[in-house]
Design a protein around this motif. Sequence first.
Motif, PDB file in Angstrom:
ATOM      1  N   PRO A  22       0.775  -1.239   0.000  1.00 45.73           N
ATOM      2  CA  PRO A  22       0.000   0.000   0.000  1.00 45.73           C
ATOM      3  C   PRO A  22       0.813   1.299   0.000  1.00 45.73           C
ATOM      4  CG  PRO A  22      -0.287  -1.201   2.060  1.00 45.73           C
ATOM      5  CD  PRO A  22       0.450  -2.101   1.132  1.00 45.73           C
ATOM      6  N   MET A  78     -14.946  -9.338   4.863  1.00 41.52           N
ATOM      7  CA  MET A  78     -14.361  -9.322   3.525  1.00 41.52           C
ATOM      8  C   MET A  78     -13.484 -10.531   3.252  1.00 41.52           C
ATOM      9  SD  MET A  78     -13.602  -5.247   3.350  1.00 41.52           S
ATOM     10  CE  MET A  78     -12.806  -5.147   1.749  1.00 41.52           C
ATOM     11  N   TRP A  82      -9.469   4.478   1.472  1.00 44.09           N
ATOM     12  CA  TRP A  82      -9.679   3.036   1.678  1.00 44.09           C
ATOM     13  C   TRP A  82      -8.780   2.596   2.825  1.00 44.09           C
ATOM     14  CZ3 TRP A  82     -12.592  -0.704  -1.105  1.00 44.09           C
ATOM     15  CH2 TRP A  82     -12.347  -2.024  -0.738  1.00 44.09           C
ATOM     16  N   LYS A  83      -9.406   2.278   3.959  1.00 41.79           N
ATOM     17  CA  LYS A  83      -8.643   1.888   5.144  1.00 41.79           C
ATOM     18  C   LYS A  83      -8.121   0.453   5.060  1.00 41.79           C
ATOM     19  CE  LYS A  83     -10.363   3.009   9.151  1.00 41.79           C
ATOM     20  NZ  LYS A  83     -11.444   3.059  10.177  1.00 41.79           N
ATOM     21  N   MET A  84      -6.969   0.258   5.689  1.00 40.88           N
ATOM     22  CA  MET A  84      -6.364  -1.069   5.740  1.00 40.88           C
ATOM     23  C   MET A  84      -6.160  -1.475   7.192  1.00 40.88           C
ATOM     24  SD  MET A  84      -3.503   0.104   3.082  1.00 40.88           S
ATOM     25  CE  MET A  84      -3.162   1.398   4.232  1.00 40.88           C
ATOM     26  N   PRO A  85      -6.887  -2.445   7.709  1.00 40.51           N
ATOM     27  CA  PRO A  85      -7.964  -3.143   7.004  1.00 40.51           C
ATOM     28  C   PRO A  85      -9.260  -2.339   7.025  1.00 40.51           C
ATOM     29  CG  PRO A  85      -7.773  -4.008   9.222  1.00 40.51           C
ATOM     30  CD  PRO A  85      -6.685  -2.978   9.066  1.00 40.51           C
ATOM     31  N   THR A  86     -10.165  -2.708   6.153  1.00 43.70           N
ATOM     32  CA  THR A  86     -11.511  -2.142   6.126  1.00 43.70           C
ATOM     33  C   THR A  86     -12.398  -3.085   6.929  1.00 43.70           C
ATOM     34  OG1 THR A  86     -11.219  -1.058   3.988  1.00 43.70           O
ATOM     35  CG2 THR A  86     -13.469  -1.639   4.612  1.00 43.70           C
ATOM     36  N   HIS A  90     -17.771   0.121  -6.604  1.00 47.19           N
ATOM     37  CA  HIS A  90     -16.755  -0.913  -6.427  1.00 47.19           C
ATOM     38  C   HIS A  90     -17.369  -2.297  -6.677  1.00 47.19           C
ATOM     39  CE1 HIS A  90     -13.682  -3.389  -4.507  1.00 47.19           C
ATOM     40  NE2 HIS A  90     -12.895  -2.326  -4.499  1.00 47.19           N
ATOM     41  N   ALA A 111      -7.157  -5.200  -3.298  1.00 49.29           N
ATOM     42  CA  ALA A 111      -6.074  -4.488  -3.994  1.00 49.29           C
ATOM     43  C   ALA A 111      -5.153  -3.747  -3.030  1.00 49.29           C
ATOM     44  CB  ALA A 111      -6.653  -3.513  -5.018  1.00 49.29           C
ATOM     45  N   ASP A 112      -5.619  -3.511  -1.823  1.00 55.49           N
ATOM     46  CA  ASP A 112      -4.776  -2.749  -0.882  1.00 55.49           C
ATOM     47  C   ASP A 112      -3.549  -3.517  -0.428  1.00 55.49           C
ATOM     48  OD1 ASP A 112      -6.393  -4.492   0.558  1.00 55.49           O
ATOM     49  OD2 ASP A 112      -6.902  -3.069   2.149  1.00 55.49           O
ATOM     50  N   CYS A 152      -5.037   3.925   1.541  1.00 56.44           N
ATOM     51  CA  CYS A 152      -4.037   3.684   0.491  1.00 56.44           C
ATOM     52  C   CYS A 152      -4.385   4.251  -0.875  1.00 56.44           C
ATOM     53  CB  CYS A 152      -3.802   2.175   0.371  1.00 56.44           C
ATOM     54  SG  CYS A 152      -5.268   1.294  -0.190  1.00 56.44           S
ATOM     55  N   TRP A 171     -20.755 -15.906  -3.206  1.00 64.27           N
ATOM     56  CA  TRP A 171     -20.721 -14.550  -2.627  1.00 64.27           C
ATOM     57  C   TRP A 171     -22.025 -14.320  -1.871  1.00 64.27           C
ATOM     58  CZ3 TRP A 171     -17.092 -10.450  -3.155  1.00 64.27           C
ATOM     59  CH2 TRP A 171     -17.526  -9.224  -2.644  1.00 64.27           C
ATOM     60  N   MET A 182     -17.226  -4.856  -5.138  1.00 64.96           N
ATOM     61  CA  MET A 182     -17.745  -5.547  -3.951  1.00 64.96           C
ATOM     62  C   MET A 182     -19.215  -5.212  -3.707  1.00 64.96           C
ATOM     63  SD  MET A 182     -15.873  -3.747  -0.684  1.00 64.96           S
ATOM     64  CE  MET A 182     -16.011  -1.987  -0.362  1.00 64.96           C
ATOM     65  N   HIS A 230     -10.118 -10.349  -6.143  1.00 71.31           N
ATOM     66  CA  HIS A 230     -11.155  -9.313  -6.174  1.00 71.31           C
ATOM     67  C   HIS A 230     -10.553  -7.939  -5.853  1.00 71.31           C
ATOM     68  CE1 HIS A 230     -14.840  -7.158  -5.170  1.00 71.31           C
ATOM     69  NE2 HIS A 230     -15.520  -8.148  -5.710  1.00 71.31           N
ATOM     70  N   MET A 253     -11.410  -5.753  -3.996  1.00 71.03           N
ATOM     71  CA  MET A 253     -11.450  -5.352  -2.583  1.00 71.03           C
ATOM     72  C   MET A 253     -10.185  -5.793  -1.839  1.00 71.03           C
ATOM     73  SD  MET A 253     -14.418  -7.703  -0.833  1.00 71.03           S
ATOM     74  CE  MET A 253     -14.349  -9.501  -0.828  1.00 71.03           C
ATOM     75  N   TRP A 272      -8.567   1.160  -7.857  1.00 77.82           N
ATOM     76  CA  TRP A 272      -7.866  -0.078  -8.210  1.00 77.82           C
ATOM     77  C   TRP A 272      -7.893  -0.343  -9.715  1.00 77.82           C
ATOM     78  CZ3 TRP A 272     -10.756  -3.256 -11.138  1.00 77.82           C
ATOM     79  CH2 TRP A 272     -12.128  -2.928 -11.189  1.00 77.82           C
ATOM     80  N   LEU A 332      -0.049   0.859  -7.498  1.00 77.93           N
ATOM     81  CA  LEU A 332      -0.399  -0.478  -7.987  1.00 77.93           C
ATOM     82  C   LEU A 332       0.493  -0.844  -9.169  1.00 77.93           C
ATOM     83  CD1 LEU A 332      -4.293  -0.285  -7.725  1.00 77.93           C
ATOM     84  CD2 LEU A 332      -2.773  -1.708  -6.358  1.00 77.93           C
ATOM     85  N   MET A 389     -17.736  -3.388   4.938  1.00 75.31           N
ATOM     86  CA  MET A 389     -17.728  -3.097   3.504  1.00 75.31           C
ATOM     87  C   MET A 389     -18.467  -1.815   3.154  1.00 75.31           C
ATOM     88  SD  MET A 389     -18.166  -7.006   2.174  1.00 75.31           S
ATOM     89  CE  MET A 389     -18.235  -6.712   0.417  1.00 75.31           C
TER      90      MET A 389
END
Lengths: 275, 275
Positions: free
Chosen positions: A104, A210, B203-207, B139, A143-144, B221, A203, B141, A139, A141, B178, A108, B210
Amino acid sequence: MQRLCIHTITTKPWDLETALEKYRNAGVTGITVWQDAAQAVGINRAGSLLQESGLEIVAYCRGGFFPHLEEAGRMKAIEENKKMLDEAAAIEAPMLVLVCGSAPGQSLETSRDQIKKGIESLLPRAEENKVALAIEPLHPMYADTRSAINSLSMANDFAEHFNSPWVGVAVDVYHIWWEPGLKEQIVRCGSNQNLLAFHICDWKMPTADMLLDRGIMGEGCIPIQKISQWVDEAGFAGHREVEIFSQKYWEGDQDEYLNKIITAYKNHYPKEIIA
Amino acid sequence: MQRLCIHTITTKPWDLETALEKYRNAGVTGITVWQDAAQAVGINRAGSLLQESGLEIVAYCRGGFFPHLEEAGRMKAIEENKKMLDEAAAIEAPMLVLVCGSAPGQSLETSRDQIKKGIESLLPRAEENKVALAIEPLHPMYADTRSAINSLSMANDFAEHFNSPWVGVAVDVYHIWWEPGLKEQIVRCGSNQNLLAFHICDWKMPTADMLLDRGIMGEGCIPIQKISQWVDEAGFAGHREVEIFSQKYWEGDQDEYLNKIITAYKNHYPKEIIA
C-alpha cells in the motif's frame, strides 16, 4: 464426483490426515494443500499421507506476495516462493497458486512490476521442479494489501507476457464473477493454454466479513454453473476446487459442513453425477 | 477551500440546518444533499435553508436502483427517480447521483439492460428539470445488490451510449482507485464531457465493514492526489466532494471529525489554499 477437489483451508479445523480420510470417505477425488496443513505434519509426512490417500493432489497454496517497499522484502519473498516450489514438488503438487501481493505504500503499477519480476525470478525453479505457477487474480477489494492483479483480464496479460508452460492462471469465481466481458476472458485464458485451475464458492448477501465469510455454492449470487460452463467450453477438464474461508463454518461441525459442500456440488453439477 | 464540498451523509448525525451552519463556519463552500437530510425538514424548507446558506448545492443523492426481478419493481424505481429529479430541481441541485442497482436473482447483464432502460425513461424529466443524471460506478464488492456498473470504463460506455448533456458520470476514488487503465478512463470521461462529479475519501487497511468504514483522506491507500490531478487535467474544475460513510466517525464528536476532514483536505490540496 470425479472433478470435485477441496482445499484443506476449507475445512481448516481438520488436520491433513483427518481431511484426507473425510474427503476420501465422502467420495471427493482431489485435494489442494495449504502450506499450514502440510507444515503441521512436516512436508515429507504430508507427501506420504497424500500418496497413500489415493486423492489427486491438485495444487499447493499459496505463494506470491512479491511487492514490498524495500528490496530486502522482495528478495525474502522470492526465497520463500522458491521454498514453496520445493515443497510443492516434494508433495507432488503440479502447481503453486500465487496470491501476488500489493504494497500500500507504493502505486499499484509499481506493485505489478514487482510481481512481474518476482515471477520471472521463480521461473527456472518452477521449470526445474515441474511445478507450474498459477496467477490468481483477486477481487478488487483486496487491492490494498493482497493483490495488485484484480481481474482475469490482467492475469491473462501477465500469463501471456511470460508465454511459458510453467505460468498460467487460477480462476476463482469469487474474485471475478462481476467482471465485464468475463466469458471472453475465460475463452482467452483457455485458448492460450493458461487456464490451470478453477475455484468455486459463493458470494453471500450480505457478506459480513471481507475475508472470512464466503458461502457454499448456492448460498450467494455468483452464477457458478454459467461460469463453470464457460470454463469447460474453454477446454478446462480439471478439478473444480472448493475453496471457502468461513469463520461461521469453521466454528461449526465439520462433518455437516462437508456434507453441505457435497450436496451443493451435486446440485450444481448433476451431469457429472449421471456420468 | 473554494472546491471543498461535503455530503450531508458524511456528518450523518447533524440535521441539514446544523450541517449548513457548521460547514459554512468552517469555510466549506459546497454541499451535496442526501434525500434523508432534505426530507427530514421537508423539501421546500430544505430549499430555503440551502439558498440562505450561500453554499453551492453540488448534487442530490441518490437515485438509481433500477434493476428488479419484477416489472412492478422497475416501474416503481422509475417513479421514485422522477420524484427525486423533482426534489433536486426544488432545491436547485444541478445533478442527481445514481447508484444504479443490481438484482441478485438475475444476471449482471440483465441488470445492466434494466439500468439502461431506467435512465432512458428518466431522460425527458431530467432535461425538463435541468438536472443531470450522474452514473456513479460502484466498487465490484457492491455488484451483488448495489450496482452492476463496477468500473469507470463501463460507466463511460453508458454515458457515451446516451450521448446527452443530461447524462454523465460521478467519479468516486473509493470505487475505482484499483482500476487498470484508470488515468485513460478519466481522460476519456473528461474529453466526452461526462465528468460531472468527483468524490473523495480513503480506503482503510484493514476495512472493517464493507459499507460503513470509509476513511478520511490520508487514512488509507488511495492515491488521492494523483487521481485528483488526472481529474483536473481531464478538465474538471468543480467541487471535490467528501463522501464518507463511517460508523466510527458517526459515533464520535462531529466537530472534531469535521476539523479532521478540513485538515486532511488542506494537506491534500495545498495549492488551492495558496491560491
